[in-house]
Scaffold this motif. Structure first.
Motif, PDB file in Angstrom:
ATOM      1  N   ASP A 205      21.779  40.257  13.323  1.00  0.00           N
ATOM      2  CA  ASP A 205      20.478  40.910  13.129  1.00  0.00           C
ATOM      3  C   ASP A 205      19.454  39.893  12.633  1.00  0.00           C
ATOM      4  OD1 ASP A 205      21.290  43.412  13.939  1.00  0.00           O
ATOM      5  OD2 ASP A 205      21.820  44.087  11.918  1.00  0.00           O
ATOM      6  N   ILE A 206      19.909  39.009  11.767  1.00  0.00           N
ATOM      7  CA  ILE A 206      19.007  37.964  11.270  1.00  0.00           C
ATOM      8  C   ILE A 206      18.931  36.805  12.258  1.00  0.00           C
ATOM      9  CG2 ILE A 206      18.545  36.307   9.415  1.00  0.00           C
ATOM     10  CD1 ILE A 206      20.050  38.142   7.500  1.00  0.00           C
ATOM     11  N   ALA A 207      20.108  36.319  12.677  1.00  0.00           N
ATOM     12  CA  ALA A 207      20.145  35.067  13.441  1.00  0.00           C
ATOM     13  C   ALA A 207      19.568  35.217  14.842  1.00  0.00           C
ATOM     14  CB  ALA A 207      21.579  34.558  13.526  1.00  0.00           C
ATOM     15  N   PHE A 208      19.820  36.329  15.515  1.00  0.00           N
ATOM     16  CA  PHE A 208      19.397  36.448  16.912  1.00  0.00           C
ATOM     17  C   PHE A 208      18.321  37.507  17.154  1.00  0.00           C
ATOM     18  CE2 PHE A 208      23.864  34.884  17.377  1.00  0.00           C
ATOM     19  CZ  PHE A 208      23.504  33.605  17.764  1.00  0.00           C
ATOM     20  N   ARG A 209      18.395  38.618  16.408  1.00  0.00           N
ATOM     21  CA  ARG A 209      17.513  39.730  16.773  1.00  0.00           C
ATOM     22  C   ARG A 209      16.227  39.803  15.954  1.00  0.00           C
ATOM     23  NH1 ARG A 209      22.719  41.736  17.925  1.00  0.00           N
ATOM     24  NH2 ARG A 209      23.183  42.179  15.755  1.00  0.00           N
ATOM     25  N   PHE A 210      16.156  39.017  14.884  1.00  0.00           N
ATOM     26  CA  PHE A 210      15.069  39.180  13.924  1.00  0.00           C
ATOM     27  C   PHE A 210      13.685  39.280  14.583  1.00  0.00           C
ATOM     28  CE2 PHE A 210      11.830  37.575  11.027  1.00  0.00           C
ATOM     29  CZ  PHE A 210      11.997  38.458   9.969  1.00  0.00           C
ATOM     30  N   SER A 211      13.433  38.378  15.529  1.00  0.00           N
ATOM     31  CA  SER A 211      12.081  38.338  16.108  1.00  0.00           C
ATOM     32  C   SER A 211      12.010  38.982  17.485  1.00  0.00           C
ATOM     33  CB  SER A 211      11.609  36.886  16.198  1.00  0.00           C
ATOM     34  OG  SER A 211      12.473  36.177  17.052  1.00  0.00           O
ATOM     35  N   ASN A 212      13.079  39.665  17.882  1.00  0.00           N
ATOM     36  CA  ASN A 212      13.126  40.262  19.219  1.00  0.00           C
ATOM     37  C   ASN A 212      12.285  41.541  19.268  1.00  0.00           C
ATOM     38  OD1 ASN A 212      13.716  41.428  21.634  1.00  0.00           O
ATOM     39  ND2 ASN A 212      15.944  41.410  21.382  1.00  0.00           N
ATOM     40  N   ARG A 213      11.186  41.474  19.962  1.00  0.00           N
ATOM     41  CA  ARG A 213      10.273  42.617  20.002  1.00  0.00           C
ATOM     42  C   ARG A 213      10.819  43.762  20.829  1.00  0.00           C
ATOM     43  NH1 ARG A 213       5.156  41.804  18.175  1.00  0.00           N
ATOM     44  NH2 ARG A 213       4.914  39.805  17.120  1.00  0.00           N
ATOM     45  N   GLY A 214      11.799  43.477  21.656  1.00  0.00           N
ATOM     46  CA  GLY A 214      12.412  44.529  22.458  1.00  0.00           C
ATOM     47  C   GLY A 214      13.475  45.314  21.696  1.00  0.00           C
ATOM     48  N   TRP A 215      13.798  44.848  20.510  1.00  0.00           N
ATOM     49  CA  TRP A 215      14.856  45.471  19.708  1.00  0.00           C
ATOM     50  C   TRP A 215      14.287  46.720  19.048  1.00  0.00           C
ATOM     51  CZ3 TRP A 215      16.304  43.387  14.244  1.00  0.00           C
ATOM     52  CH2 TRP A 215      17.493  43.997  13.795  1.00  0.00           C
ATOM     53  N   HIS A 216      15.025  47.829  19.089  1.00  0.00           N
ATOM     54  CA  HIS A 216      14.437  49.073  18.577  1.00  0.00           C
ATOM     55  C   HIS A 216      14.249  49.046  17.070  1.00  0.00           C
ATOM     56  CE1 HIS A 216      18.768  49.787  18.145  1.00  0.00           C
ATOM     57  NE2 HIS A 216      18.470  50.655  17.206  1.00  0.00           N
ATOM     58  N   LEU A 241      27.831  36.980   5.827  1.00  0.00           N
ATOM     59  CA  LEU A 241      26.650  36.699   6.650  1.00  0.00           C
ATOM     60  C   LEU A 241      26.676  35.214   6.996  1.00  0.00           C
ATOM     61  CD1 LEU A 241      23.987  38.811   4.696  1.00  0.00           C
ATOM     62  CD2 LEU A 241      25.354  39.466   6.689  1.00  0.00           C
ATOM     63  N   PHE A 242      27.255  34.935   8.152  1.00  0.00           N
ATOM     64  CA  PHE A 242      27.462  33.544   8.569  1.00  0.00           C
ATOM     65  C   PHE A 242      26.491  33.228   9.698  1.00  0.00           C
ATOM     66  CE2 PHE A 242      32.348  34.032   7.697  1.00  0.00           C
ATOM     67  CZ  PHE A 242      32.081  34.388   6.382  1.00  0.00           C
ATOM     68  N   MET A 243      25.794  32.130   9.615  1.00  0.00           N
ATOM     69  CA  MET A 243      24.855  31.787  10.695  1.00  0.00           C
ATOM     70  C   MET A 243      24.462  30.305  10.663  1.00  0.00           C
ATOM     71  SD  MET A 243      21.647  33.877   9.052  1.00  0.00           S
ATOM     72  CE  MET A 243      22.731  35.194   8.492  1.00  0.00           C
ATOM     73  N   ASP A 244      23.877  29.868  11.774  1.00  0.00           N
ATOM     74  CA  ASP A 244      23.289  28.529  11.836  1.00  0.00           C
ATOM     75  C   ASP A 244      22.148  28.451  10.832  1.00  0.00           C
ATOM     76  OD1 ASP A 244      24.827  27.532  13.895  1.00  0.00           O
ATOM     77  OD2 ASP A 244      23.379  28.028  15.466  1.00  0.00           O
ATOM     78  N   TYR A 245      22.059  27.351  10.137  1.00  0.00           N
ATOM     79  CA  TYR A 245      20.975  27.203   9.168  1.00  0.00           C
ATOM     80  C   TYR A 245      19.619  27.135   9.877  1.00  0.00           C
ATOM     81  CZ  TYR A 245      19.225  25.948   4.490  1.00  0.00           C
ATOM     82  OH  TYR A 245      18.610  25.949   3.271  1.00  0.00           O
ATOM     83  N   GLU A 246      19.655  26.629  11.106  1.00  0.00           N
ATOM     84  CA  GLU A 246      18.396  26.486  11.862  1.00  0.00           C
ATOM     85  C   GLU A 246      17.771  27.838  12.198  1.00  0.00           C
ATOM     86  OE1 GLU A 246      21.216  24.976  12.645  1.00  0.00           O
ATOM     87  OE2 GLU A 246      20.798  22.880  12.189  1.00  0.00           O
ATOM     88  N   THR A 247      18.471  28.938  11.900  1.00  0.00           N
ATOM     89  CA  THR A 247      17.884  30.272  12.048  1.00  0.00           C
ATOM     90  C   THR A 247      16.532  30.326  11.340  1.00  0.00           C
ATOM     91  OG1 THR A 247      20.054  31.305  12.134  1.00  0.00           O
ATOM     92  CG2 THR A 247      18.219  32.715  11.457  1.00  0.00           C
ATOM     93  N   PHE A 248      16.473  29.663  10.182  1.00  0.00           N
ATOM     94  CA  PHE A 248      15.261  29.745   9.372  1.00  0.00           C
ATOM     95  C   PHE A 248      14.254  28.668   9.769  1.00  0.00           C
ATOM     96  CE2 PHE A 248      18.864  31.354   6.991  1.00  0.00           C
ATOM     97  CZ  PHE A 248      18.449  32.657   6.784  1.00  0.00           C
ATOM     98  N   GLY A 249      13.252  29.082  10.484  1.00  0.00           N
ATOM     99  CA  GLY A 249      12.172  28.163  10.823  1.00  0.00           C
ATOM    100  C   GLY A 249      12.298  27.516  12.184  1.00  0.00           C
TER     101      GLY A 249
END
Lengths: 400, 438
Positions: A205-216, A241-249
């Motif tokens: 939800d954070i790593a991939f969908r956060f900025s997805n405008r198509g996501w409900h 909550l595991f993710m790539d650090y590059e998620t941020f920014g």
């Protein structure tokens, strides 16, 4: 009954090869890496992600007086690149580790797939990473996670033998069955090891969908997200909550509001009295495993398949891997630390990721910082470089 | 004698034999005082486009735009050169045209650099943004430009190279009533066998029928023209291609990186017509028998990816190399580095590359299905499909130095007869006959 939110961030960038390394380079040219590109990418990510995110993490740790706690796995090859191109980033990680609220996690120094091909090489790369973390940050790691969360029973038992207490893996249904990822488990092959799983829905939800405008659920606010996290109370103990650090920014740019989200999140999560942040080893120390996880086959956190098919499976990837590891003996026989280091940098999993043909026609995450236009180019450059390495060994009289 | 010539690409950007032939032939014609008005389809800033977008594995040479213009100025021997802004290029197909057109449109939109197009009195016609939706409508648009040019220009004969320019030639002929010569470097039959594009076949046939005379690059091609296109053999003249000796470069073989290994070379487009897959399969067979050999496949084309995957599947990546598309100097260097040249074409109207290889005194193996086989007596010929035969022939040549010597000892004598000057003399004669008849 308290619930622990466990943040783990992967920090890694490969030494990318020169796109122009062609047939005519084999023999006369032993400079494989594109220093300019690697430096450029490093400076860009440092500015957009590493520096601002590290600053924010430091602020949050101070603001919550130790209640906000996180963990990182920083690959050896990115540590080298920090030293070469962005020493400030390294300093900011040191400052984070010095707060005592940050756990560092071990992995293979070269962020490689070596466990699949050579157990000896795996041990050497794990020790190399352990030593580097000790040397640079002065800490000993007790948690291990393999490259891109590649995991199976055999890996768990090997990691247990190396003395680690905790290991991370993808919390996928394939190994969980009906069970929830929100508990501590143990590997069926290594009962003393604590196994922490990624909650991939909440993580993605954070790593991939956060900025997805198509996501409900768009736009995602810290409040809404905290509600989802709080919903676990009563039927879970830990949320990985595991993710790539590059998620941020970087994967999510600053203008998507990702930093505001991160800035607001701890307060919202800590608003629930049962919730706290813990690092993997703290989680492992606080909760007993609820059952065994049996993973005969490999799982990973990559792509929707969550297996090895991001790096292996097409003939180019397979032949490249075979050719690279066939050089292990000869390269080590050279007793030349530089040559060994050069070869090991070629083992970094990204080189194989670039050769993936799975969704080569669609844009996807394989394109992040990928210097190549297509997998075929990536393969040819990689093979040309291996051929030059082979020739070098031959010129030194080493049979391969 | 003045000729309105519809030709193709020029060095240093040459994607195949068509460009090489246009260059070699017109250079020699110019020496014989033929005034050539050369019409060339070309995209503004094409060199940048190539550098930025060309479908290649690995960049050959990224020439600067100015370098190219400089080179062209120096090497131009035309009375007049007319660049027609068009995405037509040699070897383009129905599918690749659309792909290329997209790139061209994007490039033109993005391009901030405006190139100065007129130099020493030449001019360009700019119809940009107006390109044909598909390959055939672009060919039609180019024909209209041909018609327009034939009103403006002064010439005695029209000479059109290969099918994409035939319609322009016919329109120019209709308008000017001057004789038309079509030059057949390849036919749809060569490119696609019996499964070619009917419309392209029809266009070729139409051009051949309307032409006063036809030049075929080999007897093999003449036979195809007569048998498949039903053309009267009396108007088909065979003029074999030549080879440019001036391009030969010096290379010190002692500096070769693979000193212990022999190099077997394939150089050409990686397309079905050229038989690169047979080269790869033969290479695999050879590598099962002998070790000290490397195979190099130079070029690009629509089969490249398939062949890279096949090579990976065969696990011969340490002995089989792809170079991608090569610029002129890398081509020459590669010929010089090699020990054996193979042209396994499924259907080759002529085949200049074996001659280019012979300049470096290396033996060649060619398929029996090639026009150049008519001229070369001292080369080994195999059927393109016979990979076992090809493999054993490769091993034979690599392992028997005396065989290599006997195959190469007369190379220079043969090459002397393959001069573009001789070809140009024959072409000039055909021009003269046309003018007399008219």
């Amino acid at each position: 009954m308290s619930v622990s939110v466990c943040f783990y961030f992967q920090v890694h960038q490969p030494f990318r090869l020169r796109k122009s390394y062609n047939f005519f380079s084999i023999g006369p040219d032993h400079f494989y890496e594109d220093d300019q590109v690697n430096r450029g990418i490093m400076l860009k990510i440092a500015e957009k992600c590493y520096l601002p995110t590290n600053q924010l993490m430091l602020d949050l740790i101070k603001r919550y007086n130790g209640a906000f706690r996180i963990s990182y796995s920083i690959s050896g090859v990115i540590l080298e690149q920090f030293q070469l191109y962005a020493p400030k980033v390294l300093d900011s990680f040191k400052a984070l580790v010095d707060t005592g609220c940050v756990e560092l996690i071990n992995e293979t120094y070269y962020h490689s797939l070596c466990f699949l091909k050579s157990k000896d090489e795996f041990k050497e790369q794990v020790f190399a990473h352990k030593n580097a973390i000790k040397r640079i940050f002065g800490v000993d790691c007790t948690t291990f996670r393999n490259t891109e969360l590649i995991y199976n029973n055999e890996l768990a038992s090997e990691v247990e033998k190396l003395g680690y207490k905790t290991i991370l893996a993808e919390g996928i249904e394939r190994i969980l069955g009906w069970r929830s990822p929100n508990f501590v488990y143990y590997p069926v092959s290594a009962p003393k090891l604590k196994l922490l799983l990624k909650n991939y829905r909440l993580s993605d939800d954070i790593a991939f969908r956060f900025s997805n405008r198509g996501w409900h659920e768009f736009p995602l606010t810290a409040e809404k997200y905290a509600n989802w996290v709080h919903a676990v109370a009563g039927n879970g103990e830990v949320i990985g909550l595991f993710m790539d650090y590059e998620t941020f920014g970087e994967h999510q740019w600053a203008d998507t509001g990702i930093f505001n989200f991160l800035n607001a999140l701890p307060e919202k999560i800590l608003a629930h009295p049962d919730y706290r942040f813990q690092t993997p080893s703290e989680v492992a120390g606080n909760y007993s495993p609820v059952g065994p996880i049996d993973s005969v086959h490999y799982v990973s956190w990559a792509d929707i398949d969550r297996d090895l098919s991001a790096w292996l499976g097409n003939p180019m990837q397979d032949s490249a891997l075979e050719m690279a590891y066939a050089l292990e003996g000869p390269v080590k026989n050279s007793n030349d630390p530089n040559l060994i280091h050069t070869w090991r940098k070629l083992l970094t999993s990204d080189h194989y990721y670039y050769v993936c043909t799975k969704w080569f026609n669609d844009g996807d995450v394989h394109k992040y910082f990928n210097p190549y236009d297509n997998p075929y180019d990536a393969y040819m450059v990689y093979i040309n470089v291996l051929n030059d390495l082979k020739l070098t060994l031959k010129q030194r009289g080493i049979v391969c | 004698m003045k000729v309105l010539m519809f030709g193709w690409e020029f060095p240093p950007y040459i994607s195949g034999g068509l460009g090489t032939a246009c260059y070699g032939l017109s250079k020699q014609l110019a020496k014989k005082n033929v005034g050539i008005t050369f019409v060339l389809p070309r995209i503004k800033g094409e060199s940048q486009l190539q550098a930025a977008h060309d479908i290649r594995i690995i960049d050959g040479h990224n020439y600067l735009c100015e370098e190219i213009e400089e080179f062209r100025k120096k090497t131009s021997f035309f009375e007049k050169e007319i660049s027609v802004n068009s995405p037509l290029r040699p070897y383009i197909s129905y599918e690749t045209y659309k792909e290329y057109l997209e790139k061209v449109k994007k490039f033109e939109k993005d391009s901030v650099l405006k190139m100065v197009h007129s130099y020493h009195g030449n001019f360009s016609i700019d119809f940009s943004g107006d390109y044909g939706e598909d390959l055939l409508s672009e060919v039609g648009r180019f024909a209209m430009i041909g018609r327009y040019l034939s009103q403006k220009e002064d010439f005695d004969v029209i000479h059109a190279h290969d099918w994409m320019t035939f319609l322009a030639g016919v329109e120019a002929k209709n308008q000017s009533k001057k004789p038309l010569i079509v030059h057949v470097h390849a036919t749809e039959i060569d490119r696609c066998g019996e499964h070619g594009n009917q419309e392209i076949f029809n266009l070729e046939k139409y051009g051949m029928e309307k032409a006063d005379k036809i030049i075929a690059v080999s007897n093999r091609t003449k036979d195809i023209i007569v048998q498949h296109y039903r053309i009267n053999p009396n108007k088909v003249y065979v003029v074999h291609n030549g080879v440019d000796m001036e391009d030969t470069c010096y290379y010190d073989r002692n500096t070769r990186p693979f000193k212990d290994d022999k190099i077997v070379l394939y150089l050409g487009r990686i397309t079905m017509q050229k038989g690169p897959d047979y080269f790869l399969e033969a290479a695999n067979l050879v590598l099962q028998r002998i070790q000290n050999v490397r195979f190099v496949m130079a070029g690009s084309g629509d089969m490249t990816r398939k062949l890279i995957e096949r090579m990976a599947t065969l696990r011969i990546a340490d002995r089989f190399h792809f170079t991608g598309f090569l610029g002129k100097s890398d081509r020459e260097k590669l010929f010089a580095m090699s020990d054996l040249y193979i042209m396994p074409s499924v259907s080759e109207p002529f085949g200049i590359t074996p001659l280019e290889a012979m300049r470096y005194n290396i033996p060649v193996i060619i398929s029996k299905q090639s026009g150049v086989a008519e001229l070369l007596t001292n080369v080994l010929k195999v059927d393109f499909w016979d990979v076992h035969r090809l493999a054993s022939t490769i091993i034979n040549i690599l392992e028997k130095p005396q065989l290599k010597n006997s195959l190469t000892e007369n190379n220079w004598e043969i090459l002397k007869k393959m001069d573009w000057g001789i070809a140009a003399q024959k072409v000039l004669q055909i021009y003269q006959e046309c003018v007399l008849a008219a």
